[in-house]
Motif scaffolding. Structure first.
Motif, PDB file in Angstrom:
ATOM      1  N   ASP A  31       0.720  -1.277   0.016  1.00 11.42           N
ATOM      2  CA  ASP A  31      -0.064   0.139   0.037  1.00 11.42           C
ATOM      3  C   ASP A  31       0.922   1.197   0.065  1.00 11.42           C
ATOM      4  OD1 ASP A  31      -2.333  -1.671   0.101  1.00 11.42           O
ATOM      5  OD2 ASP A  31      -2.367  -1.599   2.242  1.00 11.42           O
ATOM      6  N   HIS A  32       2.243   0.795   0.098  1.00 13.96           N
ATOM      7  CA  HIS A  32       3.303   2.362  -0.011  1.00 13.96           C
ATOM      8  C   HIS A  32       2.809   3.246   1.125  1.00 13.96           C
ATOM      9  CE1 HIS A  32       4.377   0.480  -3.618  1.00 13.96           C
ATOM     10  NE2 HIS A  32       3.328   0.439  -3.997  1.00 13.96           N
ATOM     11  N   PRO A  33       2.574   2.934   2.402  1.00 15.41           N
ATOM     12  CA  PRO A  33       2.369   3.969   3.389  1.00 15.41           C
ATOM     13  C   PRO A  33       3.517   4.843   3.722  1.00 15.41           C
ATOM     14  CG  PRO A  33       2.949   1.734   4.359  1.00 15.41           C
ATOM     15  CD  PRO A  33       3.072   1.548   2.982  1.00 15.41           C
ATOM     16  N   THR A  34       3.003   6.210   4.100  1.00 17.52           N
ATOM     17  CA  THR A  34       3.983   7.341   4.454  1.00 17.52           C
ATOM     18  C   THR A  34       3.353   7.758   5.641  1.00 17.52           C
ATOM     19  OG1 THR A  34       3.142   8.758   2.906  1.00 17.52           O
ATOM     20  CG2 THR A  34       5.264   7.469   2.321  1.00 17.52           C
ATOM     21  N   CYS A  35       3.988   8.475   6.623  1.00 14.73           N
ATOM     22  CA  CYS A  35       3.324   9.080   7.711  1.00 14.73           C
ATOM     23  C   CYS A  35       3.777  10.461   7.924  1.00 14.73           C
ATOM     24  CB  CYS A  35       3.598   8.212   8.969  1.00 14.73           C
ATOM     25  SG  CYS A  35       2.851   8.841  10.435  1.00 14.73           S
ATOM     26  N   LEU A  45      -5.921  -0.387  -2.912  1.00 10.91           N
ATOM     27  CA  LEU A  45      -6.123  -0.889  -4.173  1.00 10.91           C
ATOM     28  C   LEU A  45      -7.806  -1.339  -3.988  1.00 10.91           C
ATOM     29  CD1 LEU A  45      -5.913  -1.945  -7.239  1.00 10.91           C
ATOM     30  CD2 LEU A  45      -5.230  -4.113  -6.286  1.00 10.91           C
ATOM     31  N   TYR A  46      -8.760  -0.744  -4.476  1.00  6.16           N
ATOM     32  CA  TYR A  46     -10.112  -1.045  -4.549  1.00  6.16           C
ATOM     33  C   TYR A  46     -10.805  -2.309  -5.307  1.00  6.16           C
ATOM     34  CZ  TYR A  46     -10.777   2.886  -1.265  1.00  6.16           C
ATOM     35  OH  TYR A  46     -10.785   3.791  -0.067  1.00  6.16           O
ATOM     36  N   ASP A  47     -11.752  -2.797  -5.026  1.00  3.93           N
ATOM     37  CA  ASP A  47     -12.546  -3.844  -5.671  1.00  3.93           C
ATOM     38  C   ASP A  47     -12.752  -3.487  -7.181  1.00  3.93           C
ATOM     39  OD1 ASP A  47     -12.496  -5.284  -3.321  1.00  3.93           O
ATOM     40  OD2 ASP A  47     -14.496  -4.681  -2.880  1.00  3.93           O
ATOM     41  N   ASP A  48     -12.637  -2.284  -7.513  1.00  3.76           N
ATOM     42  CA  ASP A  48     -12.920  -2.004  -9.008  1.00  3.76           C
ATOM     43  C   ASP A  48     -11.481  -1.794  -9.872  1.00  3.76           C
ATOM     44  OD1 ASP A  48     -11.902   0.378  -8.015  1.00  3.76           O
ATOM     45  OD2 ASP A  48     -13.468   1.880  -8.720  1.00  3.76           O
ATOM     46  N   GLY A  49     -10.370  -2.296  -9.165  1.00  4.06           N
ATOM     47  CA  GLY A  49      -9.117  -2.256  -9.877  1.00  4.06           C
ATOM     48  C   GLY A  49      -8.480  -1.253  -9.832  1.00  4.06           C
ATOM     49  N   LYS A  50      -8.911   0.154  -8.964  1.00  4.39           N
ATOM     50  CA  LYS A  50      -8.408   1.250  -9.245  1.00  4.39           C
ATOM     51  C   LYS A  50      -7.429   1.549  -7.964  1.00  4.39           C
ATOM     52  CE  LYS A  50     -11.367   3.489 -12.563  1.00  4.39           C
ATOM     53  NZ  LYS A  50     -12.470   4.475 -12.708  1.00  4.39           N
ATOM     54  N   TRP A  51      -6.394   2.098  -7.837  1.00  8.95           N
ATOM     55  CA  TRP A  51      -5.695   2.742  -6.591  1.00  8.95           C
ATOM     56  C   TRP A  51      -6.225   4.048  -6.378  1.00  8.95           C
ATOM     57  CZ3 TRP A  51      -2.099  -0.315  -4.208  1.00  8.95           C
ATOM     58  CH2 TRP A  51      -1.691  -1.388  -4.577  1.00  8.95           C
TER      59      TRP A  51
END
Length: 71
Positions: A31-35, A45-51
């Protein structure tokens, strides 16, 4: 929760975050987290395939736990 605590938890993903509104987010390394000092940012990544970009303010988190498997 502050930035340093969050960064330490993100070293051993996945991390499960429960927000004050009851929503639950699970974040892993893909998910490439940054803080920052005030928010956690990551791509999901959502169920529709889009980030999509997600912004979770640290002050609204009620629980943050590492759910990494133990062997």
């Amino acid at each position: 929760m502050d930035r340093e605590e969050m960064l330490n938890l993100l070293k051993s993903p996945p991390v499960q975050i429960t927000m004050n509104d009851g929503s639950v987010w699970t974040i892993d390394h893909s998910d490439h987290p940054t803080c920052s000092d005030v928010s956690l940012f990551f791509l999901k990544l959502y169920d529709d395939g889009k980030w999509r970009h997600v912004n979770l303010p640290l002050v609204t988190m009620s629980s943050v736990v590492s759910v990494a498997p133990t062997t």
